[in-house]
Design an enzyme around this catalytic site. Structure first.
Site, PDB file in Angstrom:
ATOM      1  N   ARG A  63       1.021  -1.306  -0.348  1.00 52.28           N
ATOM      2  CA  ARG A  63      -0.151   0.569  -0.497  1.00 52.28           C
ATOM      3  C   ARG A  63       0.782   1.657  -0.422  1.00 52.28           C
ATOM      4  NH1 ARG A  63      -4.270  -0.639   4.526  1.00 52.28           N
ATOM      5  NH2 ARG A  63      -5.046   1.312   4.321  1.00 52.28           N
ATOM      6  N   ILE A  99      -5.477   6.548   5.601  1.00 51.73           N
ATOM      7  CA  ILE A  99      -3.813   6.429   6.285  1.00 51.73           C
ATOM      8  C   ILE A  99      -3.338   6.961   5.527  1.00 51.73           C
ATOM      9  CG2 ILE A  99      -4.268   4.533   7.938  1.00 51.73           C
ATOM     10  CD1 ILE A  99      -2.731   2.702   6.025  1.00 51.73           C
ATOM     11  N   ASP A 100      -3.819   7.524   4.148  1.00 51.76           N
ATOM     12  CA  ASP A 100      -2.471   7.973   2.738  1.00 51.76           C
ATOM     13  C   ASP A 100      -2.740   9.647   2.816  1.00 51.76           C
ATOM     14  OD1 ASP A 100      -5.309   8.228   1.423  1.00 51.76           O
ATOM     15  OD2 ASP A 100      -4.432   9.795   1.650  1.00 51.76           O
ATOM     16  N   HIS A 115      -6.576   7.080  12.478  1.00 48.58           N
ATOM     17  CA  HIS A 115      -6.272   6.298  12.053  1.00 48.58           C
ATOM     18  C   HIS A 115      -4.620   6.115  12.203  1.00 48.58           C
ATOM     19  CE1 HIS A 115     -10.178   4.084  11.021  1.00 48.58           C
ATOM     20  NE2 HIS A 115     -10.459   4.496  12.735  1.00 48.58           N
ATOM     21  N   CYS A 142      15.260   0.418  15.122  1.00 49.23           N
ATOM     22  CA  CYS A 142      14.476   1.350  15.758  1.00 49.23           C
ATOM     23  C   CYS A 142      15.922   3.238  15.773  1.00 49.23           C
ATOM     24  CB  CYS A 142      14.481   1.540  17.717  1.00 49.23           C
ATOM     25  SG  CYS A 142      13.717   2.961  18.133  1.00 49.23           S
ATOM     26  N   THR A 183     -17.109   7.606   3.840  1.00 51.48           N
ATOM     27  CA  THR A 183     -17.443   6.604   4.326  1.00 51.48           C
ATOM     28  C   THR A 183     -17.976   5.277   4.487  1.00 51.48           C
ATOM     29  OG1 THR A 183     -16.586   5.764   6.981  1.00 51.48           O
ATOM     30  CG2 THR A 183     -17.590   7.940   6.482  1.00 51.48           C
ATOM     31  N   SER A 184     -18.195   4.068   4.743  1.00 48.10           N
ATOM     32  CA  SER A 184     -19.287   3.331   4.403  1.00 48.10           C
ATOM     33  C   SER A 184     -20.217   3.355   6.186  1.00 48.10           C
ATOM     34  CB  SER A 184     -18.844   2.000   4.178  1.00 48.10           C
ATOM     35  OG  SER A 184     -17.941   1.403   5.419  1.00 48.10           O
ATOM     36  N   ALA A 227     -17.137  11.721  -4.727  1.00 44.14           N
ATOM     37  CA  ALA A 227     -16.066  12.780  -4.704  1.00 44.14           C
ATOM     38  C   ALA A 227     -15.888  14.001  -5.380  1.00 44.14           C
ATOM     39  CB  ALA A 227     -15.336  12.307  -3.080  1.00 44.14           C
TER      40      ALA A 227
HETATM   41  C1  BV8 Z   1     -11.330   1.256  19.312  1.00 43.77           C
HETATM   42  C2  BV8 Z   1      -6.124   0.308   9.960  1.00 43.77           C
HETATM   43  C3  BV8 Z   1     -11.172   1.145  21.613  1.00 43.77           C
HETATM   44  C4  BV8 Z   1      -5.759   1.295   9.197  1.00 43.77           C
HETATM   45  C5  BV8 Z   1      -8.895   0.094  10.581  1.00 43.77           C
HETATM   46  C6  BV8 Z   1     -18.441   0.557  19.232  1.00 43.77           C
HETATM   47  C7  BV8 Z   1     -17.397   1.160  20.023  1.00 43.77           C
HETATM   48  C8  BV8 Z   1     -16.023   1.454  19.958  1.00 43.77           C
HETATM   49  C9  BV8 Z   1     -15.217   0.549  19.020  1.00 43.77           C
HETATM   50  C10 BV8 Z   1     -16.128  -0.822  18.555  1.00 43.77           C
HETATM   51  C11 BV8 Z   1     -17.359  -0.829  18.723  1.00 43.77           C
HETATM   52  N1  BV8 Z   1     -17.455  -1.555  17.734  1.00 43.77           N
HETATM   53  C12 BV8 Z   1     -16.733  -2.311  17.637  1.00 43.77           C
HETATM   54  C13 BV8 Z   1     -15.703  -1.849  17.711  1.00 43.77           C
HETATM   55  C14 BV8 Z   1     -14.025  -2.186  17.991  1.00 43.77           C
HETATM   56  C15 BV8 Z   1     -13.662  -1.916  16.155  1.00 43.77           C
HETATM   57  C16 BV8 Z   1     -15.292  -1.377  15.315  1.00 43.77           C
HETATM   58  O1  BV8 Z   1     -15.079  -0.670  14.853  1.00 43.77           O
HETATM   59  N2  BV8 Z   1     -15.099  -2.910  14.358  1.00 43.77           N
HETATM   60  C17 BV8 Z   1     -16.048  -2.747  13.470  1.00 43.77           C
HETATM   61  C18 BV8 Z   1     -15.274  -3.914  12.713  1.00 43.77           C
HETATM   62  C19 BV8 Z   1     -17.526  -3.218  13.858  1.00 43.77           C
HETATM   63  N3  BV8 Z   1     -12.886  -0.300  16.093  1.00 43.77           N
HETATM   64  C20 BV8 Z   1     -11.766  -0.781  16.823  1.00 43.77           C
HETATM   65  O2  BV8 Z   1     -11.143  -1.624  16.967  1.00 43.77           O
HETATM   66  C21 BV8 Z   1     -11.083   0.811  16.645  1.00 43.77           C
HETATM   67  N4  BV8 Z   1     -10.325   0.652  18.038  1.00 43.77           N
HETATM   68  O3  BV8 Z   1     -12.885   0.857  19.351  1.00 43.77           O
HETATM   69  O4  BV8 Z   1     -10.373   1.572  20.532  1.00 43.77           O
HETATM   70  C22 BV8 Z   1     -10.221   1.107  22.758  1.00 43.77           C
HETATM   71  C23 BV8 Z   1     -10.856   1.544  23.783  1.00 43.77           C
HETATM   72  C24 BV8 Z   1      -9.538   1.577  24.439  1.00 43.77           C
HETATM   73  C25 BV8 Z   1      -8.636   0.927  24.757  1.00 43.77           C
HETATM   74  C26 BV8 Z   1      -7.963   0.377  23.459  1.00 43.77           C
HETATM   75  C27 BV8 Z   1      -8.966   0.335  22.459  1.00 43.77           C
HETATM   76  C28 BV8 Z   1     -10.362   0.595  15.673  1.00 43.77           C
HETATM   77  C29 BV8 Z   1     -10.684   0.981  14.582  1.00 43.77           C
HETATM   78  C30 BV8 Z   1      -9.528   1.510  12.948  1.00 43.77           C
HETATM   79  C31 BV8 Z   1      -9.398   0.112  12.747  1.00 43.77           C
HETATM   80  N5  BV8 Z   1      -8.377   0.511  11.471  1.00 43.77           N
HETATM   81  N6  BV8 Z   1      -7.414  -0.511   9.197  1.00 43.77           N
HETATM   82  C32 BV8 Z   1      -5.507   0.595   7.526  1.00 43.77           C
HETATM   83  O5  BV8 Z   1      -4.918  -0.195   7.531  1.00 43.77           O
HETATM   84  O6  BV8 Z   1      -5.919   1.735   6.799  1.00 43.77           O
HETATM   85  S1  BV8 Z   1      -9.946   0.689  10.105  1.00 43.77           S
HETATM   86  C33 BV8 Z   1     -10.259   0.702   8.129  1.00 43.77           C
HETATM   87  O7  BV8 Z   1     -11.622   0.858   7.808  1.00 43.77           O
HETATM   88  C34 BV8 Z   1      -9.622   2.097   7.553  1.00 43.77           C
HETATM   89  O8  BV8 Z   1      -8.673   2.801   8.932  1.00 43.77           O
HETATM   90  C35 BV8 Z   1     -11.130   2.325   7.091  1.00 43.77           C
HETATM   91  O9  BV8 Z   1     -10.205   4.053   7.603  1.00 43.77           O
HETATM   92  C36 BV8 Z   1     -11.646   2.580   7.960  1.00 43.77           C
HETATM   93  C37 BV8 Z   1     -13.260   2.476   8.109  1.00 43.77           C
HETATM   94  O10 BV8 Z   1     -13.428   2.090   6.438  1.00 43.77           O
HETATM   95  P1  BV8 Z   1     -13.944   3.146   5.038  1.00 43.77           P
HETATM   96  O11 BV8 Z   1     -13.186   4.425   5.455  1.00 43.77           O
HETATM   97  O12 BV8 Z   1     -15.662   3.945   5.775  1.00 43.77           O
HETATM   98  O13 BV8 Z   1     -13.908   2.330   3.896  1.00 43.77           O
HETATM   99  P2  BV8 Z   1     -15.442   1.027   3.395  1.00 43.77           P
HETATM  100  O14 BV8 Z   1     -14.573   0.512   2.256  1.00 43.77           O
HETATM  101  O15 BV8 Z   1     -15.575   1.007   4.705  1.00 43.77           O
HETATM  102  O16 BV8 Z   1     -15.788   2.279   2.781  1.00 43.77           O
HETATM  103  C38 BV8 Z   1     -15.582   3.287   1.999  1.00 43.77           C
HETATM  104  C39 BV8 Z   1     -17.229   3.830   1.551  1.00 43.77           C
HETATM  105  O17 BV8 Z   1     -16.880   4.980   0.210  1.00 43.77           O
HETATM  106  C40 BV8 Z   1     -17.959   3.171   0.739  1.00 43.77           C
HETATM  107  O18 BV8 Z   1     -19.867   3.809   1.428  1.00 43.77           O
HETATM  108  C41 BV8 Z   1     -18.513   3.484  -0.290  1.00 43.77           C
HETATM  109  O19 BV8 Z   1     -20.219   3.979  -1.000  1.00 43.77           O
HETATM  110  C42 BV8 Z   1     -17.926   5.045  -0.505  1.00 43.77           C
HETATM  111  N7  BV8 Z   1     -16.864   5.578  -1.730  1.00 43.77           N
HETATM  112  C43 BV8 Z   1     -16.515   4.425  -3.172  1.00 43.77           C
HETATM  113  N8  BV8 Z   1     -15.696   5.019  -3.954  1.00 43.77           N
HETATM  114  C44 BV8 Z   1     -16.653   6.906  -3.872  1.00 43.77           C
HETATM  115  C45 BV8 Z   1     -17.464   6.408  -2.589  1.00 43.77           C
HETATM  116  N9  BV8 Z   1     -17.531   7.588  -2.091  1.00 43.77           N
HETATM  117  C46 BV8 Z   1     -17.288   8.885  -3.388  1.00 43.77           C
HETATM  118  N10 BV8 Z   1     -16.724   8.742  -3.880  1.00 43.77           N
HETATM  119  C47 BV8 Z   1     -16.340   7.766  -4.440  1.00 43.77           C
HETATM  120  N11 BV8 Z   1     -15.958   7.475  -5.651  1.00 43.77           N
END
Ligand code: BV8
Length: 243
Positions: A63, A99-100, A115, A142, A183-184, A227
């Protein structure tokens, strides 16, 4: 409702992978998205990294190399948000899940990478964060503490605390406009920002996305489209006549 003048009205913008799609970077959950090709538990969790660090380094190295491709540049959506920050008289905070580095390359500066960042690495032993644009491997050391094999991408994995959450919630609590772009709304806590804003403020909430999401009904306004079309048009509207 008494409207604060534009100079005091604050905007918070959340972006996700969709805003970078038209720059050539993959999203996660679209049909051809990243999670359709690789298991997130293997590459985006601390457990996955300790199980197989080489696999995780390969995932982020690929990536990072893609992001370094000269053909991958900010698009009209990124540039419109940088224009918003330049021309809007009140505060504009851009919070990205991405992260870009396309937002900063478009000129956004009041920017939080909740993130983490692909072009940075962190030592898991001493926590030092350094710029890193080449491949990362288990043999890298490091520069501060000398530990070998402890360097990891400076990226927030599932189960890890996102960055700058205090700054972000402070801005959400005081905003007058909350925009969610590309974002989804699947990943928390970012996915919960719109309900937080609705519960604790009187801000207007708008979603700009290619297609409706499960959280679309949480927004007072939804504008659908790519977008590079909908973001410049919405920014022009806000700058010319507010909301
Ligand atoms: C945490 C790594 C707590 C970086 C990623 C409730 C509350 C809190 C936490 C949770 C909760 N329920 C569940 C959780 C845990 C978890 C979570 O959310 N799980 C989900 C799956 C249910 N969350 C976590 O673990 C987070 N940490 O809460 O910590 C804590 C508390 C105390 C102590 C310690 C910890 C951490 C979350 C971060 C995880 N890291 N990635 C990387 O590799 O990039 S997540 C990953 O998903 C990316 O970061 C990405 O940014 C993120 C979100 O995805 P989107 O950006 O929305 O992308 P997606 O493909 O899903 O959607 C794209 C959208 O674009 C679509 O809708 C599409 O229609 C649209 N689109 C497409 N093309 C276009 C467009 N729109 C416009 N124009 C276009 N051309």
């Amino acid at each position: 409702m008494v409207q604060r003048d534009a100079g005091e009205r604050r905007i918070v913008i959340l972006t996700g992978a969709g805003i970078s799609k038209e720059s050539g970077l993959d999203t996660f959950r679209c049909a051809d998205g990243i999670w359709s090709r690789v298991n997130l538990e293997d590459v985006a969790t601390p457990e996955g990294f300790s199980r197989n660090p080489e696999l995780v380094h390969d995932f982020y190295n690929a990536r990072r190399a893609k992001l370094g491709d000269p053909a991958v540049v900010p698009n009209a959506g990124h540039h419109a948000l940088a224009r918003m920050e330049r021309e809007w008289p009140g505060d504009v905070l851009l919070v990205t899940q991405n992260i870009d580095d396309l937002h900063e390359r478009a000129g956004s500066s009041n920017l939080m990478h909740m993130h983490g960042e692909l072009n940075k690495a962190r030592c898991a032993a001493c926590e030092q964060v350094v710029s890193w644009t080449m491949d990362l491997s288990v043999s890298d050391a490091c520069e501060r503490c000398g530990s070998v094999g402890r360097m990891r991408p400076h990226v927030v994995w599932f189960g890890e605390m996102p960055l700058a959450m205090d700054v972000i919630y402070d801005a959400l609590n005081r905003c007058d406009l909350f925009m969610s772009i590309g974002t989804s709304g699947n990943v928390y806590p970012a996915a919960g920002f719109v309900s937080h804003v609705r519960m604790y403020t009187r801000a207007h909430t708008v979603q700009l996305n290619l297609e409706p999401t499960s959280g679309s009904t949480m927004f007072a306004e939804t504008v659908l489209g790519p977008a590079t079309d909908v973001v410049p048009a919405y920014v022009e509207r806000i700058l010319s006549r507010g909301w």
